[in-house]
Design a protein around this motif. Structure first.
Motif, PDB file in Angstrom:
ATOM      1  N   ARG A   1      36.478 -28.747 -13.186  1.00  0.00           N
ATOM      2  CA  ARG A   1      36.084 -27.361 -13.360  1.00  0.00           C
ATOM      3  C   ARG A   1      35.624 -27.193 -14.804  1.00  0.00           C
ATOM      4  O   ARG A   1      36.061 -27.905 -15.702  1.00  0.00           O
ATOM      5  CB  ARG A   1      37.249 -26.401 -13.097  1.00  0.00           C
ATOM      6  CG  ARG A   1      37.946 -26.639 -11.813  1.00  0.00           C
ATOM      7  CD  ARG A   1      37.355 -26.263 -10.462  1.00  0.00           C
ATOM      8  NE  ARG A   1      36.093 -25.749 -10.181  1.00  0.00           N
ATOM      9  CZ  ARG A   1      35.086 -26.418  -9.537  1.00  0.00           C
ATOM     10  NH1 ARG A   1      35.155 -27.634  -9.191  1.00  0.00           N
ATOM     11  NH2 ARG A   1      33.993 -25.847  -9.238  1.00  0.00           N
ATOM     12  N   LYS A   2      34.771 -26.217 -15.024  1.00  0.00           N
ATOM     13  CA  LYS A   2      34.311 -25.879 -16.372  1.00  0.00           C
ATOM     14  C   LYS A   2      35.168 -24.718 -16.868  1.00  0.00           C
ATOM     15  O   LYS A   2      35.197 -23.668 -16.241  1.00  0.00           O
ATOM     16  CB  LYS A   2      32.834 -25.495 -16.344  1.00  0.00           C
ATOM     17  CG  LYS A   2      31.938 -26.673 -16.001  1.00  0.00           C
ATOM     18  CD  LYS A   2      30.515 -26.252 -15.761  1.00  0.00           C
ATOM     19  CE  LYS A   2      29.833 -25.897 -17.051  1.00  0.00           C
ATOM     20  NZ  LYS A   2      28.373 -25.637 -16.851  1.00  0.00           N
TER      21      LYS A   2
ATOM     22  N   HIS B   1      39.087 -31.764 -16.542  1.00  0.00           N
ATOM     23  CA  HIS B   1      38.170 -30.630 -16.610  1.00  0.00           C
ATOM     24  C   HIS B   1      37.270 -30.686 -17.839  1.00  0.00           C
ATOM     25  O   HIS B   1      37.626 -31.261 -18.858  1.00  0.00           O
ATOM     26  CB  HIS B   1      38.954 -29.316 -16.587  1.00  0.00           C
ATOM     27  CG  HIS B   1      39.835 -29.203 -15.385  1.00  0.00           C
ATOM     28  ND1 HIS B   1      39.328 -29.100 -14.108  1.00  0.00           N
ATOM     29  CD2 HIS B   1      41.182 -29.231 -15.250  1.00  0.00           C
ATOM     30  CE1 HIS B   1      40.327 -29.042 -13.254  1.00  0.00           C
ATOM     31  NE2 HIS B   1      41.459 -29.128 -13.916  1.00  0.00           N
TER      32      HIS B   1
ATOM     33  N   ASP C   1      33.840 -21.886 -14.828  1.00  0.00           N
ATOM     34  CA  ASP C   1      34.492 -21.556 -13.569  1.00  0.00           C
ATOM     35  C   ASP C   1      35.727 -20.692 -13.819  1.00  0.00           C
ATOM     36  O   ASP C   1      36.211 -20.025 -12.908  1.00  0.00           O
ATOM     37  CB  ASP C   1      34.923 -22.834 -12.846  1.00  0.00           C
ATOM     38  CG  ASP C   1      33.749 -23.725 -12.532  1.00  0.00           C
ATOM     39  OD1 ASP C   1      32.798 -23.245 -11.889  1.00  0.00           O
ATOM     40  OD2 ASP C   1      33.765 -24.903 -12.942  1.00  0.00           O
TER      41      ASP C   1
ATOM     42  N   VAL D   1      44.232 -23.212 -13.290  1.00  0.00           N
ATOM     43  CA  VAL D   1      42.907 -23.698 -12.888  1.00  0.00           C
ATOM     44  C   VAL D   1      42.891 -23.936 -11.380  1.00  0.00           C
ATOM     45  O   VAL D   1      41.960 -23.512 -10.687  1.00  0.00           O
ATOM     46  CB  VAL D   1      42.508 -24.986 -13.639  1.00  0.00           C
ATOM     47  CG1 VAL D   1      41.222 -25.571 -13.075  1.00  0.00           C
ATOM     48  CG2 VAL D   1      42.359 -24.717 -15.131  1.00  0.00           C
TER      49      VAL D   1
ATOM     50  N   ALA E   1      40.382 -21.323  -9.954  1.00  0.00           N
ATOM     51  CA  ALA E   1      39.074 -21.984  -9.892  1.00  0.00           C
ATOM     52  C   ALA E   1      39.175 -23.245  -9.055  1.00  0.00           C
ATOM     53  O   ALA E   1      38.921 -24.344  -9.518  1.00  0.00           O
ATOM     54  CB  ALA E   1      38.576 -22.310 -11.299  1.00  0.00           C
TER      55      ALA E   1
ATOM     56  N   SER F   1      38.368 -26.170  -6.239  1.00  0.00           N
ATOM     57  CA  SER F   1      37.141 -26.908  -5.922  1.00  0.00           C
ATOM     58  C   SER F   1      36.238 -26.070  -5.050  1.00  0.00           C
ATOM     59  O   SER F   1      36.698 -25.409  -4.126  1.00  0.00           O
ATOM     60  CB  SER F   1      37.438 -28.186  -5.154  1.00  0.00           C
ATOM     61  OG  SER F   1      38.287 -29.010  -5.855  1.00  0.00           O
TER      62      SER F   1
ATOM     63  N   VAL G   1      32.675 -22.714  -7.763  1.00  0.00           N
ATOM     64  CA  VAL G   1      31.845 -22.693  -8.965  1.00  0.00           C
ATOM     65  C   VAL G   1      31.005 -21.433  -9.017  1.00  0.00           C
ATOM     66  O   VAL G   1      30.398 -21.046  -8.028  1.00  0.00           O
ATOM     67  CB  VAL G   1      30.933 -23.939  -8.999  1.00  0.00           C
ATOM     68  CG1 VAL G   1      30.030 -23.916 -10.220  1.00  0.00           C
ATOM     69  CG2 VAL G   1      31.756 -25.204  -8.975  1.00  0.00           C
TER      70      VAL G   1
END
Length: 135
Positions: free
Chosen positions: A9-10, A33, A54, A122, A126, A128, A131
């Motif tokens: 994730r961003k 990440h 994200d 996360v 956020a 998978s 996004v």
């Protein structure tokens, strides 16, 4: 299609403390990440468009633009309104949590946080496939 591995994730970390930013960066990178750091709300707003995170972790007490204001600005932008913002703060009273929710925050994570706490946030906010897409 997103070319990143499913778990990556961003994450944008916004905090005026270099120690907190680096600690969060280590934990999040250790979890696989991609991480971008900002020292305050203005820097975060300047970076968010190109980075398209994200998830945003945002400190509450910062100079120039505090976390409540930063969160509210992010949430008012149509492209980023769905991006979860988790507030990071040693201020965890009912008033602080309520004010963060009113600004649009998804949650509140108390400092000092743990690597596990960051990674759980996360995974929760956020996951998978969640996004944020550019319009």
């Amino acid at each position: 299609m997103d070319p990143r591995p499913a778990a990556t994730r961003k994450v944008l970390v916004v905090d005026d403390s270099l120690t907190v930013r680096r600690s969060a960066e280590r934990a999040l990178r250790g979890g696989g990440h991609e991480v971008l750091l900002a020292a305050d709300g203005f820097e975060a707003l300047a970076l968010i468009h190109d980075f398209a995170p994200d998830l945003v972790f945002c400190d509450i007490l910062m100079p120039r633009l505090d976390g409540y204001q930063t969160c509210a600005i992010i949430k008012r932008h149509p492209r980023f309104a769905a991006v979860p913002v988790v507030m990071l703060s040693s201020r965890d009273g009912v008033f602080d949590i309520a004010r963060a929710r009113l600004a649009g925050a998804s949650d509140h994570l108390a400092k000092p946080f743990t690597a596990e706490g960051l990674l759980e946030a996360v995974a929760r906010y956020a996951p998978s496939g969640a996004v944020a897409e550019a319009p």
